[in-house]
Design a protein around this motif. Structure first.
Motif, PDB file in Angstrom:
ATOM      1  N   VAL A 240       7.661   3.275  -5.895  1.00 39.19           N
ATOM      2  CA  VAL A 240       8.650   2.389  -5.266  1.00 39.19           C
ATOM      3  C   VAL A 240       9.692   3.201  -4.509  1.00 39.19           C
ATOM      4  CG1 VAL A 240      10.295   0.528  -5.633  1.00 39.19           C
ATOM      5  CG2 VAL A 240       8.295   0.696  -7.108  1.00 39.19           C
ATOM      6  N   LEU A 241      10.165   4.296  -5.110  1.00 39.91           N
ATOM      7  CA  LEU A 241      11.152   5.136  -4.430  1.00 39.91           C
ATOM      8  C   LEU A 241      10.617   5.676  -3.108  1.00 39.91           C
ATOM      9  CD1 LEU A 241      12.505   7.117  -7.504  1.00 39.91           C
ATOM     10  CD2 LEU A 241      13.889   5.659  -6.002  1.00 39.91           C
ATOM     11  N   LEU A 242       9.393   6.157  -3.109  1.00 32.58           N
ATOM     12  CA  LEU A 242       8.808   6.717  -1.892  1.00 32.58           C
ATOM     13  C   LEU A 242       8.548   5.633  -0.851  1.00 32.58           C
ATOM     14  CD1 LEU A 242       6.368   9.317  -3.468  1.00 32.58           C
ATOM     15  CD2 LEU A 242       8.474   9.788  -2.219  1.00 32.58           C
ATOM     16  N   ALA A 243       8.163   4.438  -1.301  1.00 34.60           N
ATOM     17  CA  ALA A 243       7.970   3.330  -0.362  1.00 34.60           C
ATOM     18  C   ALA A 243       9.275   3.004   0.358  1.00 34.60           C
ATOM     19  CB  ALA A 243       7.444   2.103  -1.099  1.00 34.60           C
ATOM     20  N   LEU A 244      10.363   2.963  -0.395  1.00 37.08           N
ATOM     21  CA  LEU A 244      11.678   2.698   0.208  1.00 37.08           C
ATOM     22  C   LEU A 244      12.070   3.787   1.196  1.00 37.08           C
ATOM     23  CD1 LEU A 244      13.759   1.479  -2.865  1.00 37.08           C
ATOM     24  CD2 LEU A 244      13.493   0.221  -0.721  1.00 37.08           C
ATOM     25  N   ASP A 245      11.919   5.035   0.778  1.00 41.54           N
ATOM     26  CA  ASP A 245      12.296   6.148   1.649  1.00 41.54           C
ATOM     27  C   ASP A 245      11.478   6.143   2.937  1.00 41.54           C
ATOM     28  OD1 ASP A 245      14.046   6.912  -0.297  1.00 41.54           O
ATOM     29  OD2 ASP A 245      13.000   8.752  -0.859  1.00 41.54           O
TER      30      ASP A 245
ATOM     31  N   ILE B 215       0.830  -1.210   0.000  1.00 38.40           N
ATOM     32  CA  ILE B 215       0.000   0.000   0.000  1.00 38.40           C
ATOM     33  C   ILE B 215       0.861   1.255   0.000  1.00 38.40           C
ATOM     34  CG2 ILE B 215      -0.273   0.282   2.499  1.00 38.40           C
ATOM     35  CD1 ILE B 215      -3.010   0.669  -0.228  1.00 38.40           C
ATOM     36  N   GLY B 216       2.083   1.181   0.586  1.00 42.04           N
ATOM     37  CA  GLY B 216       2.970   2.339   0.534  1.00 42.04           C
ATOM     38  C   GLY B 216       3.345   2.694  -0.891  1.00 42.04           C
ATOM     39  N   GLY B 217       3.619   1.663  -1.706  1.00 44.05           N
ATOM     40  CA  GLY B 217       3.908   1.904  -3.113  1.00 44.05           C
ATOM     41  C   GLY B 217       2.712   2.488  -3.845  1.00 44.05           C
ATOM     42  N   VAL B 218       1.494   2.052  -3.460  1.00 42.77           N
ATOM     43  CA  VAL B 218       0.269   2.588  -4.061  1.00 42.77           C
ATOM     44  C   VAL B 218       0.098   4.055  -3.678  1.00 42.77           C
ATOM     45  CG1 VAL B 218      -2.246   2.437  -4.053  1.00 42.77           C
ATOM     46  CG2 VAL B 218      -0.870   0.347  -4.206  1.00 42.77           C
ATOM     47  N   ILE B 219       0.311   4.371  -2.398  1.00 40.29           N
ATOM     48  CA  ILE B 219       0.208   5.766  -1.956  1.00 40.29           C
ATOM     49  C   ILE B 219       1.228   6.622  -2.705  1.00 40.29           C
ATOM     50  CG2 ILE B 219       0.463   7.344   0.001  1.00 40.29           C
ATOM     51  CD1 ILE B 219      -0.279   4.897   1.815  1.00 40.29           C
TER      52      ILE B 219
ATOM     53  N   GLN C 248      14.947  -5.583   0.733  1.00 38.82           N
ATOM     54  CA  GLN C 248      14.488  -6.654  -0.147  1.00 38.82           C
ATOM     55  C   GLN C 248      12.988  -6.874   0.007  1.00 38.82           C
ATOM     56  OE1 GLN C 248      17.107  -9.836   1.149  1.00 38.82           O
ATOM     57  NE2 GLN C 248      18.344  -9.702  -0.725  1.00 38.82           N
ATOM     58  N   ARG C 249      12.512  -6.816   1.241  1.00 40.44           N
ATOM     59  CA  ARG C 249      11.088  -7.076   1.490  1.00 40.44           C
ATOM     60  C   ARG C 249      10.210  -5.964   0.922  1.00 40.44           C
ATOM     61  NH1 ARG C 249      13.266  -8.063   6.522  1.00 40.44           N
ATOM     62  NH2 ARG C 249      11.976  -6.479   7.559  1.00 40.44           N
ATOM     63  N   VAL C 250      10.692  -4.726   0.896  1.00 38.68           N
ATOM     64  CA  VAL C 250       9.925  -3.654   0.256  1.00 38.68           C
ATOM     65  C   VAL C 250       9.732  -3.962  -1.231  1.00 38.68           C
ATOM     66  CG1 VAL C 250       9.905  -1.212  -0.395  1.00 38.68           C
ATOM     67  CG2 VAL C 250      10.610  -1.876   1.915  1.00 38.68           C
ATOM     68  N   PHE C 251      10.800  -4.357  -1.905  1.00 39.10           N
ATOM     69  CA  PHE C 251      10.699  -4.702  -3.328  1.00 39.10           C
ATOM     70  C   PHE C 251       9.793  -5.912  -3.547  1.00 39.10           C
ATOM     71  CE2 PHE C 251      14.851  -2.411  -3.518  1.00 39.10           C
ATOM     72  CZ  PHE C 251      14.513  -1.480  -4.476  1.00 39.10           C
ATOM     73  N   LEU C 252       9.884  -6.895  -2.669  1.00 33.87           N
ATOM     74  CA  LEU C 252       9.019  -8.074  -2.792  1.00 33.87           C
ATOM     75  C   LEU C 252       7.557  -7.702  -2.557  1.00 33.87           C
ATOM     76  CD1 LEU C 252      11.235 -10.710  -0.945  1.00 33.87           C
ATOM     77  CD2 LEU C 252      10.738 -10.640  -3.401  1.00 33.87           C
ATOM     78  N   GLY C 253       7.307  -6.784  -1.628  1.00 30.57           N
ATOM     79  CA  GLY C 253       5.937  -6.331  -1.389  1.00 30.57           C
ATOM     80  C   GLY C 253       5.346  -5.659  -2.614  1.00 30.57           C
ATOM     81  N   TRP C 254       6.151  -4.849  -3.305  1.00 26.83           N
ATOM     82  CA  TRP C 254       5.696  -4.210  -4.545  1.00 26.83           C
ATOM     83  C   TRP C 254       5.427  -5.260  -5.615  1.00 26.83           C
ATOM     84  CZ3 TRP C 254       3.743   0.054  -6.561  1.00 26.83           C
ATOM     85  CH2 TRP C 254       3.856   0.296  -7.935  1.00 26.83           C
ATOM     86  N   ALA C 255       6.331  -6.224  -5.768  1.00 24.42           N
ATOM     87  CA  ALA C 255       6.157  -7.251  -6.793  1.00 24.42           C
ATOM     88  C   ALA C 255       4.904  -8.085  -6.530  1.00 24.42           C
ATOM     89  CB  ALA C 255       7.391  -8.146  -6.844  1.00 24.42           C
TER      90      ALA C 255
END
Length: 696
Positions: free
Chosen positions: A602-607, A527-531, A628-635
């Protein structure tokens, strides 16, 4: 049926369905995990957590290296095992949640339909649902519901009379060579205005008429037109079908491409009625506007203005009998899903099977749910939220939005390519962002809408007319900033440039997007990537053209705008080089806004995840680091697949890249991904640092 959620400068949604040709008519579509199973006690299933900490490791394919194909690394086993249900043209994470939402709406609707003492919204949606579910009565009527409307088409025996009838179709079934809708004025966002757009074609895009790759679909379309005219009892169906497709082909030839139609500067062209009549004199504008109850409009914003005189000439040059047959066909085509089995099955065979490869029609109850959600969605949504949206989900979401906004503020302040003047205005715009979560503060009032349990055709007509009268009636009123463009049971999200607002309906705020008990890194990636995606829409190639008050205006210095455009075109070229179907590449210009938003998301989710750690080291879970888990959550949220015809349609007519590339392309531009997964120049996905896109 002309229910339009958004207008020309309307909104950028996370995902979209194949929509009518009206400009920027954003509607929810949906992608998933496995289809839900109804729980005991007649209730709908609950959204299940993915795996033990929010990520489904069983869906991975570890034999595929992250740097070879990250989408398949994260989702390969799931995709390999996935069989798309026969009543779907695609399936994936979004679709599974959509099915869950449909199950839940069914519970609400069947309860309402069974309650003889129901009043208000509950009685309205219950009667609407019952009217669709009475299949025997609908089949017994055959083509009778069309009779009165077809008689009006036959009586429209002059250019002006037919144009007036086209205007009247804004209130219900039927087609027009120009669309009309009422939405926030992009240059005066406190007021509503009338938008007009090119229309008149019945296939998903002009390419379906002009590109030889769609010759088979075009031939089947002509057969479909003839079939519907035959069912409707219209004279000379075969000859008229050929003439109709020839007329639509001419319209397609002069119509703007979808890439041009998404340019907010090009599509804002205000006219008075007199000026519009001078621009395109071959069309009876006064009669058309009278039919649509828009004769009093002081300003008309013509989107694809250079196409208007050409389409108007095609209208005038086409024999009146052919135009009448076209009106009869478009009326029947739009009404077909609400008529007898012969009509609805014909509609499915072409619209869903031929164009999207969907073998079977959706069960009747699912179609009934979809209709009520589209026509009386806030009446249904109010009851849905009471049953299925816990307050803690809203609170968690508010906190996450705050985190992502803080990450965007830090990212804006740290930009090295943007000058101070533009940066100050960008920060001002971000500070004025507003957010809606879950459901409206004020619900739509459906008082005055007549819905009968034994009149499906009439119900859809009256609901459409009710909605049109509501929108036209607001032309002289200030814009309602509390209004929603999606219903609460919608699995989607959007950004509105005129309101400078991000919106997240209740149905998307559950696993795998938002799970309050999951690993935070997965929530940030999901949801962070969506936001972040929706926030970035405020700064994509079109969203950046509106200021903090939602006004379409140029607030950039020329130097900064040029730097932005260089990076945007660089990103577009990355996507345009990909051919998901041999010979059919992604349209990097059409999908530009969504691609920029995915990269920003994705950038904002990581930050935001890093900020949430407050300087503490991220935990390692099952051998995966936090990043790694942030990227996996997006995928994970994009896992799924299409039928080939649906994918072809998406590539030609959709503003979003296919999900495989919504995962793979953005991350190749993010330095952290290379470090997190040890991706090296030997890996197929490797992009050299100097070739990576740096925007937000």
């Amino acid at each position: 049926m002309k229910t339009l959620w958004f207008g020309a400068a309307a909104a950028a949604a996370l995902i979209t369905a194949a929509a009518p040709a009206a400009a920027r008519d954003w509607r929810p579509v949906h992608f998933p995990s496995a289809a839900p199973t109804p729980a005991g006690g007649g209730d709908a299933a609950e959204a299940k957590r993915m795996g033990t900490w929010g990520f489904d490791r069983t869906g991975m394919n570890p034999s595929v290296r992250p740097g070879a194909d990250f989408f398949l690394h994260a989702n390969g086993a799931y995709v390999d095992a996935l069989e798309i249900p026969a009543d779907r043209s695609r399936f994936g994470t979004f679709d599974a949640l959509h099915e869950l939402s449909v199950e839940r709406m069914r519970v609400v609707l069947e309860r309402s339909a069974a309650d003889a003492a129901a009043t208000g919204d509950e009685a309205l949606i219950g009667a609407f649902y019952r009217s669709f579910m009475d299949e025997a009565a609908i089949d017994a009527l055959g083509a009778k519901p069309l009779a009165e409307d077809l008689a009006e088409v036959r009586a429209a025996d002059s250019d002006a009379a037919l144009a007036r009838l086209m205007g009247e179709t804004m209130k219900g079934f039927g087609g027009s060579i120009f669309s009309a809708y009422v939405y926030d004025d992009a240059k005066d966002p406190e007021r509503y205005t009338v938008y007009l757009g090119q229309a008149g074609i019945g296939m998903p895009d002009r390419d379906y008429y002009l590109d030889e790759r769609f010759a088979e679909q075009k031939a089947k379309y002509q057969a479909y037109v003839a079939q519907l005219l035959t069912l409707a009892g219209w004279a000379e169906p075969e000859a008229n079908a050929q003439a109709i497709v020839e007329m639509e082909t001419k319209i397609a030839e002069v119509s703007w491409t979808r890439a041009d139609r998404r340019d907010d500067d090009k599509t804002y062209n205000p006219y008075t009625v007199a000026e519009l009549s001078a621009l395109a004199p071959a069309f009876p504008w006064t009669a058309f506007l009278e039919g649509a109850d828009l004769q009093g409009a002081a300003k008309l914003v013509a989107a694809e203005n250079t196409a208007f005189p050409k389409i108007a000439e095609i209208y005038a040059e086409t024999p009146l009998s052919v135009r009448q047959a076209w009106a009869a066909y478009t009326l029947t085509d739009q009404a077909a899903p609400y008529l007898s089995k012969a009509f609805s099955q014909a509609h499915h065979e072409f619209r869903e099977k031929t164009l999207s490869g969907q073998p079977e029609q959706r069960p009747r109850w699912k179609r009934a749910v979809g209709l009520v959600d589209s026509q009386a969605g806030e009446a249904l949504g109010r009851l849905y939220v009471a049953d299925y949206f816990p307050p803690e989900s809203k609170a968690k979401m508010e906190a996450l939005v705050g985190d992502i906004k803080a990450a965007m503020e830090a990212r804006l302040k740290g930009l090295t390519w943007m000058g101070d003047e533009t940066k100050a205005k960008a920060l001002e715009k971000l500070s004025k962002f507003t957010v809606k979560i879950g459901y409206p503060e004020e619900w739509r009032d459906y008082n005055g809408l007549e819905i009968r349990p034994d009149d499906l055709y009439g119900n859809v007509q009256r609901a459409s007319a009710f909605d049109w009268a509501f929108r036209v009636g607001r032309l002289d009123e200030p814009v309602d900033d509390k209004e929603w463009g999606m219903t609460p049971p919608t699995v989607n999200a959007y950004y509105s440039p005129t309101k400078n607002q991000i919106v997240f309906p209740a149905a998307i705020l559950q696993p795998p997007f938002l799970d309050p008990d999951a690993d935070p890194a997965i929530n940030y990636g999901g949801i962070g990537g969506v936001i972040g995606h929706e926030i970035t829409h405020g700064f994509d190639d079109q969203g950046r053209k509106s200021d903090g008050d939602g006004r379409l205006t140029d607030w950039w210095t020329a130097e900064d705008a040029e730097k932005f455009n260089v990076q945007a075109q660089k990103l577009g070229a990355q996507y345009s080089a990909i051919e998901p179907i041999p010979g059919l590449p992604i349209n990097g210009q059409l999908s530009m806004g969504e691609n920029i938003a995915d990269l920003g998301g994705v950038l904002l989710a990581l930050d935001a995840y890093r900020l949430s750690l407050d300087g503490e080291p991220a935990p390692v879970i099952d051998g995966f680091t936090g990043e790694q888990r942030v990227f996996l959550g997006w995928a994970q949220v994009w896992r799924g697949k299409y039928r080939e015809d649906a994918l072809r349609r998406q590539l030609v007519a959709g503003p979003h890249s296919p999900p495989h590339y919504r995962v793979n392309v953005p991350i190749t531009n993010i330095d952290t991904w290379y470090d997190a997964f040890g991706v090296s120049p030997e890996d197929p996905m490797y992009v050299a640092p100097e070739a990576r896109v740096r925007i937000w």
